[in-house]
Design a protein around this motif. Structure first.
Motif, PDB file in Angstrom:
ATOM      1  N   UNK B  11       0.869  -1.180   0.000  1.00 14.98           N
ATOM      2  CA  UNK B  11       0.000   0.000   0.000  1.00 14.98           C
ATOM      3  C   UNK B  11       0.899   1.221   0.000  1.00 14.98           C
ATOM      4  N   UNK B  12       0.332   2.368  -0.311  1.00 15.08           N
ATOM      5  CA  UNK B  12       1.117   3.601  -0.316  1.00 15.08           C
ATOM      6  C   UNK B  12       0.843   4.357   0.972  1.00 15.08           C
ATOM      7  N   UNK B  13       1.907   4.591   1.737  1.00 15.38           N
ATOM      8  CA  UNK B  13       1.767   5.392   2.943  1.00 15.38           C
ATOM      9  C   UNK B  13       1.880   6.859   2.546  1.00 15.38           C
ATOM     10  N   UNK B  14       0.774   7.572   2.630  1.00 15.79           N
ATOM     11  CA  UNK B  14       0.717   8.956   2.144  1.00 15.79           C
ATOM     12  C   UNK B  14       1.659   9.882   2.911  1.00 15.79           C
ATOM     13  N   UNK B  15       2.010   9.479   4.152  1.00 14.42           N
ATOM     14  CA  UNK B  15       2.894  10.323   4.965  1.00 14.42           C
ATOM     15  C   UNK B  15       4.349  10.116   4.550  1.00 14.42           C
ATOM     16  N   UNK B  16       4.673   8.877   4.167  1.00 15.41           N
ATOM     17  CA  UNK B  16       6.075   8.550   3.898  1.00 15.41           C
ATOM     18  C   UNK B  16       6.499   8.786   2.456  1.00 15.41           C
ATOM     19  N   UNK B  17       5.589   8.566   1.501  1.00 15.90           N
ATOM     20  CA  UNK B  17       6.031   8.680   0.106  1.00 15.90           C
ATOM     21  C   UNK B  17       6.183  10.155  -0.281  1.00 15.90           C
ATOM     22  N   UNK B  18       7.116  10.398  -1.188  1.00 16.91           N
ATOM     23  CA  UNK B  18       7.309  11.759  -1.681  1.00 16.91           C
ATOM     24  C   UNK B  18       6.704  11.819  -3.074  1.00 16.91           C
ATOM     25  N   UNK B  19       5.715  12.699  -3.229  1.00 20.34           N
ATOM     26  CA  UNK B  19       5.014  12.776  -4.504  1.00 20.34           C
ATOM     27  C   UNK B  19       5.843  13.511  -5.546  1.00 20.34           C
ATOM     28  N   UNK B  20       5.931  12.963  -6.755  1.00 18.24           N
ATOM     29  CA  UNK B  20       6.502  13.760  -7.837  1.00 18.24           C
ATOM     30  C   UNK B  20       5.518  14.875  -8.209  1.00 18.24           C
ATOM     31  N   UNK B  21       5.994  15.836  -8.990  1.00 15.78           N
ATOM     32  CA  UNK B  21       5.173  16.999  -9.326  1.00 15.78           C
ATOM     33  C   UNK B  21       3.844  16.600  -9.976  1.00 15.78           C
ATOM     34  N   UNK B  22       3.912  15.624 -10.895  1.00 17.48           N
ATOM     35  CA  UNK B  22       2.689  15.180 -11.573  1.00 17.48           C
ATOM     36  C   UNK B  22       1.714  14.566 -10.566  1.00 17.48           C
ATOM     37  N   UNK B  23       2.267  13.886  -9.552  1.00 16.72           N
ATOM     38  CA  UNK B  23       1.424  13.293  -8.518  1.00 16.72           C
ATOM     39  C   UNK B  23       0.763  14.359  -7.673  1.00 16.72           C
ATOM     40  N   UNK B 101       8.303  11.200 -19.784  1.00 13.39           N
ATOM     41  CA  UNK B 101       8.482  11.717 -18.429  1.00 13.39           C
ATOM     42  C   UNK B 101       8.703  13.228 -18.387  1.00 13.39           C
ATOM     43  N   UNK B 102       9.612  13.716 -19.224  1.00 12.43           N
ATOM     44  CA  UNK B 102       9.926  15.153 -19.210  1.00 12.43           C
ATOM     45  C   UNK B 102       8.710  16.001 -19.599  1.00 12.43           C
ATOM     46  N   UNK B 103       8.018  15.545 -20.665  1.00 15.27           N
ATOM     47  CA  UNK B 103       6.832  16.275 -21.128  1.00 15.27           C
ATOM     48  C   UNK B 103       5.733  16.250 -20.070  1.00 15.27           C
ATOM     49  N   UNK B 104       5.547  15.085 -19.469  1.00 17.08           N
ATOM     50  CA  UNK B 104       4.491  14.930 -18.458  1.00 17.08           C
ATOM     51  C   UNK B 104       4.781  15.836 -17.263  1.00 17.08           C
ATOM     52  N   UNK B 105       6.045  15.936 -16.911  1.00 13.95           N
ATOM     53  CA  UNK B 105       6.441  16.809 -15.798  1.00 13.95           C
ATOM     54  C   UNK B 105       6.194  18.274 -16.160  1.00 13.95           C
ATOM     55  N   UNK B 106       6.554  18.614 -17.389  1.00 17.43           N
ATOM     56  CA  UNK B 106       6.356  19.993 -17.843  1.00 17.43           C
ATOM     57  C   UNK B 106       4.875  20.355 -17.891  1.00 17.43           C
ATOM     58  N   UNK B 107       4.051  19.427 -18.358  1.00 15.30           N
ATOM     59  CA  UNK B 107       2.618  19.730 -18.464  1.00 15.30           C
ATOM     60  C   UNK B 107       1.981  19.829 -17.081  1.00 15.30           C
ATOM     61  N   UNK B 108       2.472  19.026 -16.121  1.00 15.53           N
ATOM     62  CA  UNK B 108       1.956  19.119 -14.749  1.00 15.53           C
ATOM     63  C   UNK B 108       2.282  20.495 -14.176  1.00 15.53           C
ATOM     64  N   UNK B 109       3.522  20.947 -14.441  1.00 14.24           N
ATOM     65  CA  UNK B 109       3.951  22.268 -13.989  1.00 14.24           C
ATOM     66  C   UNK B 109       3.071  23.342 -14.638  1.00 14.24           C
ATOM     67  N   UNK B 110       2.804  23.169 -15.941  1.00 11.45           N
ATOM     68  CA  UNK B 110       1.987  24.140 -16.676  1.00 11.45           C
ATOM     69  C   UNK B 110       0.574  24.212 -16.103  1.00 11.45           C
ATOM     70  N   UNK B 111       0.009  23.040 -15.760  1.00 10.64           N
ATOM     71  CA  UNK B 111      -1.346  23.006 -15.189  1.00 10.64           C
ATOM     72  C   UNK B 111      -1.384  23.795 -13.888  1.00 10.64           C
ATOM     73  N   UNK B 112      -0.399  23.547 -13.010  1.00 14.47           N
ATOM     74  CA  UNK B 112      -0.354  24.253 -11.724  1.00 14.47           C
ATOM     75  C   UNK B 112      -0.215  25.762 -11.941  1.00 14.47           C
TER      76      UNK B 112
END
Lengths: 113, 130
Positions: B11-23, B101-112
């Motif tokens: 399972x994913x521990x929401x406290x412990x995992x570090x979310x990437x920007x897209x996450x 990966x790079x594009x997805x990261x860039x688009x996540x940044x753009x959305x924010x």
């Protein structure tokens, strides 16, 4: 295979519904961005715009899409975070009932114009 | 190989995992969605005030002038814009645009960035700055 029978069928359909309703709502947003500035100001202009046949049709489609979209999205959230079956079932039912009510309420607002 | 697979967290521990920007942008998609859902009664009520009669239209102006309502509407404005922009990103990824990966990261940044910028522009209008 350890398949949960009750989970069958609704995966792909809901994924697709979520996309279709999203596109419809995005198009409605664009329609309103274009349409609202063309309306006359004040209450009369706003009412005239919203009671126009095309806008009323689009608004009704939007309301239905919004509620269906919200159902799929909110249900996914309950399924991901709420584990006890009884609590989840109650939340699902309350969400569904609320959304059906909202759809009726919002439709009535635009339909009696 | 099998050993690695076996040691995967179940399972994913929401406290412990570090979310990437897209996450991060993705979880905000959920937050904004649930926020819009919870505030639907308010939005439908405002729609009702705007259309029921000329008097209720005036009531709407008074209701929207209230600072608390303005604050909620500002939050909902961001929620809508973020949900809208993130939705377009998801649809594009569905049709295989921006999957790398790079594009997805860039688009996540753009959305924010775009949703925050639009919130600022339209929010200042809401708050009566211009």
């Amino acid at each position: 295979m350890n398949r949960i029978v009750v989970g069958a069928h609704y995966g792909l359909k809901d994924w697709l519904v979520q996309r279709v309703t999203a596109v419809v709502m995005a198009l409605y947003t664009l329609l309103m961005i274009v349409a609202v500035p063309t309306a006359a100001g004040g209450y009369d202009g706003w009412r005239a715009l919203m009671s126009h046949g095309l806008i009323r049709f689009a608004s009704f489609v939007f309301i239905v899409c919004l509620c269906y979209h919200a159902w799929v999205g909110v249900r996914d959230i309950w399924m991901d975070y709420v584990k006890p079956t009884a609590v989840r079932l109650i939340l699902h039912a309350l969400t569904l009932l609320a959304l059906v009510g909202y759809a009726g309420w919002a439709t009535q607002i635009i339909w009696r114009l | 190989m099998t050993e690695i697979i076996k040691r995967r967290p179940k399972y994913l521990n929401l406290v412990e995992i570090k979310l990437p920007l897209a996450g991060f942008a993705s979880i905000l998609h959920r937050v904004s969605g649930i926020g819009l859902f919870l505030m639907l009664p308010l939005l439908i009520w405002l729609l009702q005030l705007s259309l029921a009669s000329a008097e209720s239209f005036e009531t709407l102006s008074a209701v929207v002038a209230h600072p608390l309502v303005k604050l909620i509407l500002l939050g909902l404005l961001w929620a809508f814009l973020h949900h809208f922009c993130m939705g377009i990103r998801i649809l594009l990824i569905d049709v295989q645009i921006g999957v790398e990966k790079e594009q997805a990261r860039a688009s996540a940044k753009a959305v924010l960035a775009v949703s925050l910028a639009l919130t600022a522009v339209l929010g200042l209008k809401l708050l009566g700055a211009y």
